[in-house]
Design an enzyme around this catalytic site. Structure first.
Site, PDB file in Angstrom:
ATOM      1  N   ASP A  11     -87.307 -53.235  20.896  1.00 46.40           N
ATOM      2  CA  ASP A  11     -87.814 -51.938  21.360  1.00 46.40           C
ATOM      3  C   ASP A  11     -87.202 -51.686  22.728  1.00 46.40           C
ATOM      4  O   ASP A  11     -87.316 -52.528  23.627  1.00 46.40           O
ATOM      5  CB  ASP A  11     -89.342 -51.957  21.489  1.00 46.40           C
ATOM      6  CG  ASP A  11     -90.037 -51.863  20.136  1.00 46.40           C
ATOM      7  OD1 ASP A  11     -89.423 -51.354  19.183  1.00 46.40           O
ATOM      8  OD2 ASP A  11     -91.193 -52.302  20.033  1.00 46.40           O
ATOM      9  N   ASP A 130     -94.964 -45.547  11.166  1.00 40.55           N
ATOM     10  CA  ASP A 130     -95.986 -46.139  12.026  1.00 40.55           C
ATOM     11  C   ASP A 130     -97.329 -45.749  11.427  1.00 40.55           C
ATOM     12  O   ASP A 130     -97.736 -44.588  11.471  1.00 40.55           O
ATOM     13  CB  ASP A 130     -95.855 -45.622  13.462  1.00 40.55           C
ATOM     14  CG  ASP A 130     -94.604 -46.158  14.145  1.00 40.55           C
ATOM     15  OD1 ASP A 130     -94.245 -47.319  13.881  1.00 40.55           O
ATOM     16  OD2 ASP A 130     -93.982 -45.414  14.927  1.00 40.55           O
TER      17      ASP A 130
END
Length: 254
Positions: A11, A130
């Protein structure tokens, strides 16, 4: 027998690798180019690189960083974050990525999946999801975008099936409830999606031990397990994880 893949996720925020828990309290943990090179050396099957604030900031992918990572690793490399047009997909692939992950933009512009798959091939178009538990949804799970900040109102299972019908060739399925907890993947969620789509599903969110990975790869029917905290913390190496999985009877590339 088809080998199960071990995938490391980086990330990235402001050009640095970051890690949080349930998308909160992110801390800087290093240089993404150096980390990518190290995981490649350890034998990772693929890398996933997410620019976690690109969509929220309303900008495109960081092509310079993508090309620097791509010059160091010679394995499939997937990039997500801020990819909102066919031109973004093209420039990301030209910078060295094999695949692009569409999440927020796929929800806002589903035609991007279809058009991307037509031009670049289904194998290049990955749906990023997500997902969090939501008892109001038929499947028990809802989907979010913009780094988990916006509820889309979409049922997770319905959206996964629709995206595959539009041309997505793979799904990275991230459980927001489990993300960064190292307490285990959402096996029930992963199995539900895996059993209902015809493309590979990558389990993401919650991996803390090789046993968690074995669980989601077998009971969750995932094709691959995505990890971050496990290796970023130094608790495990990719090579060590693969050796443990092999001991547990999981077919992996050593």
């Amino acid at each position: 027998m088809i080998k199960k893949r071990v995938i490391v996720c980086l990330d990235v925020k402001n050009g640095r690798t970051t890690k949080g828990v349930k998308f909160q309290n992110n801390v800087d943990i290093g240089d993404p180019v150096e980390m990518a090179e190290e995981y490649y050396r350890q034998g990772v099957d693929e890398l996933v690189f997410y620019d976690i604030i690109a969509s929220a900031d309303g900008r495109g992918p960081i092509l310079d960083l993508i090309s620097r990572v791509a010059s160091k690793v010679f394995i499939p490399f997937c990039v997500g974050g801020g990819i909102g047009t066919i031109e973004d997909i093209r420039s990301t692939i030209l910078a060295g990525a094999e695949k692009v992950s569409l999440n927020s933009q796929a929800v806002k512009h589903p035609e991007l999946i279809t058009e991307g798959a037509r031009i670049f091939g289904n194998q290049c178009i990955v749906l990023g999801m997500d997902v969090r538990k939501d008892s109001s949804k038929p499947s028990g799970y809802g989907t979010t975008i913009n780094g988990g900040r916006v509820d889309t109102g979409l049922d997770a299972l319905e959206w996964a099936k629709k995206a595959v019908s539009l041309g997505a060739g793979e799904i990275v399925l991230n459980s927001m409830d489990a993300d960064g907890t190292k307490a285990g993947y959402d096996v029930e969620l992963t199995r539900m999606i895996s059993e209902n789509v015809s493309v590979p599903v990558i389990a993401s969110g919650g991996g803390g031990t090789p046993e968690h990975m074995a669980d989601v790869l077998t009971n969750g029917k995932a094709d691959a397990a995505l990890i971050a905290s496990m290796v970023h913390s130094g608790a495990y190496t990719v090579k060590g994880i693969k050796e443990d999985l092999k001991q547990m009877g999981i077919p992996v590339r050593l």
